[in-house]
Scaffold this active site. Structure first.
Site, PDB file in Angstrom:
ATOM      1  CG  ASN A   9      -1.849   1.227   1.315  1.00 58.85           C
ATOM      2  OD1 ASN A   9      -1.817   2.373   0.512  1.00 58.85           O
ATOM      3  ND2 ASN A   9      -2.691   1.319   2.497  1.00 58.85           N
ATOM      4  CD1 TRP A  10       3.160   0.913  -2.925  1.00 57.50           C
ATOM      5  CD2 TRP A  10       3.834   2.257  -5.448  1.00 57.50           C
ATOM      6  NE1 TRP A  10       3.980   0.354  -3.436  1.00 57.50           N
ATOM      7  CE2 TRP A  10       3.941   0.831  -5.015  1.00 57.50           C
ATOM      8  CE3 TRP A  10       3.297   2.679  -6.239  1.00 57.50           C
ATOM      9  CZ2 TRP A  10       4.453   0.812  -6.297  1.00 57.50           C
ATOM     10  CZ3 TRP A  10       3.979   2.798  -7.049  1.00 57.50           C
ATOM     11  CH2 TRP A  10       4.489   1.680  -7.280  1.00 57.50           C
ATOM     12  CE  LYS A  11      -0.120   3.260   4.703  1.00 61.14           C
ATOM     13  NZ  LYS A  11       0.283   3.739   6.280  1.00 61.14           N
ATOM     14  CG  HIS A  95      -6.281   2.133   5.151  1.00 59.09           C
ATOM     15  ND1 HIS A  95      -5.523   2.569   5.922  1.00 59.09           N
ATOM     16  CD2 HIS A  95      -4.724   0.634   5.196  1.00 59.09           C
ATOM     17  CE1 HIS A  95      -4.093   2.396   6.267  1.00 59.09           C
ATOM     18  NE2 HIS A  95      -4.000   1.865   6.240  1.00 59.09           N
ATOM     19  CD  GLU A  97      -2.911   5.631   7.033  1.00 62.24           C
ATOM     20  OE1 GLU A  97      -3.231   5.377   5.416  1.00 62.24           O
ATOM     21  OE2 GLU A  97      -1.883   4.993   6.969  1.00 62.24           O
ATOM     22  CD  GLU A 167      -3.306  -2.194   7.404  1.00 59.08           C
ATOM     23  OE1 GLU A 167      -2.305  -3.152   6.589  1.00 59.08           O
ATOM     24  OE2 GLU A 167      -4.258  -1.523   7.181  1.00 59.08           O
ATOM     25  N   GLY A 173       2.130   2.020  10.699  1.00 58.25           N
ATOM     26  CA  GLY A 173       2.772   3.365  10.437  1.00 58.25           C
ATOM     27  C   GLY A 173       3.951   3.890  12.300  1.00 58.25           C
ATOM     28  CB  SER A 212       5.165  -2.285  12.163  1.00 57.00           C
ATOM     29  OG  SER A 212       4.776  -0.550  11.917  1.00 57.00           O
TER      30      SER A 212
END
Ligand code: PGA
Length: 253
Positions: A9-11, A95, A97, A167, A173, A212
């Site tokens: 997941n490159w965000k 997700h 976020e 997650e 992160g 992570s």
């Protein structure tokens, strides 16, 4: 045998030049076994670029979001059919976020789960608790609520072509990975929740761990019976880091 899926997941990271180097590196070093599938999820503007690069390879392409609508006057939105058209096979939905920063509740996520599937794409449904929820002993209740919204909207049959990603929000992160035992406990709970609906679908679905994951902790996580790979953020942005995780999966097959 479910095999492993290692998804990046490159965000909101990347550029034409950086993506080219990243994908070249991944293609050059991807493990040879078909028991480890690789997926990259770049930002929207780069999907076509990466689609061209991975075309004909074993690396698959996914998007990070999808509209709940099929087409029309929805400025700034992207339909599932468009993502399929440019070569995506997967879409990350829910997700944390998106849930925390863009107000996506479990009902919206469930609609996105359905939108992905009606476009013929495989949704990767993210679920996970915050630190506060874990400390209050509410982890399983939170996961159930997130899962049940998608189950209610799409039905158990939809999970035959879906992926789940556990997650824990506190692990994303932060460098604070869940221990293999903590992750396995929640993965088992998720599979058991699906088993109650349909044992065959529960046995076949891949449940990824995210938060992570790095080359040096991936093996310990992936060796658990209900952990079928990872959804990788930070460590998906450098070929060596991402491939170390893929290699950890390949060492287990
Ligand atoms: P991380 O992100 O690997 O950087 O913790 C995981 C994710 O958000 O999917």
């Amino acid at each position: 045998m479910r095999g492993y899926l290692v998804a990046g997941n490159w965000k909101m990271n990347g550029s034409n030049a950086a993506n080219a180097a990243l994908v070249d590196g991944i293609l050059a070093g991807a493990p040879a076994t078909d028991q480890v599938e690789l997926l990259v999820c770049p930002p929207f503007p780069y999907l076509a670029q990466v689609a061209q690069m991975v075309d004909g390879s074993r690396v698959m392409l996914g998007a990070q979001n999808v509209s709940v609508h099929e087409s029309g006057a929805y400025t700034g939105e992207t339909a599932g059919s468009m993502l399929a058209d440019v070569g995506c096979s997967h879409i990350i939905v829910g997700h944390s976020e998106r849930r925390a920063l863009y107000g996506e509740n479990s009902d919206i996520v469930a609609e996105k789960f359905r939108a992905a599937q009606s476009a013929g794409l495989t949704p990767i449904l993210c679920v996970g608790e915050t630190l506060e929820e874990r400390e209050a002993g509410r982890t399983e209740r939170v996961i159930d609520e997130q899962l049940d919204a998608a189950l209610g909207a799409a039905g158990i049959a939809a999970f035959a072509s879906a992926v789940i990603a556990y997650e824990p929000v506190w692990a994303i992160g932060t460098g604070m990975t869940a221990t293999p035992e903590q992750a396995q406990d929640v993965h088992r709970h998720i599979r058991a929740r699906l088993e109650a609906e349909d044992a065959g679908i529960a046995a076949g679905i891949r449940i990824l761990y995210g938060g992570s994951v790095k080359g040096d902790n991936a093996g310990g996580l992936f060796s658990n019976p209900d952990i079928d790979g990872g959804l990788i953020g930070g460590a998906s942005l450098k070929p060596a880091d991402f491939l170390a995780i893929a290699d950890a999966a390949a060492a287990l097959v």
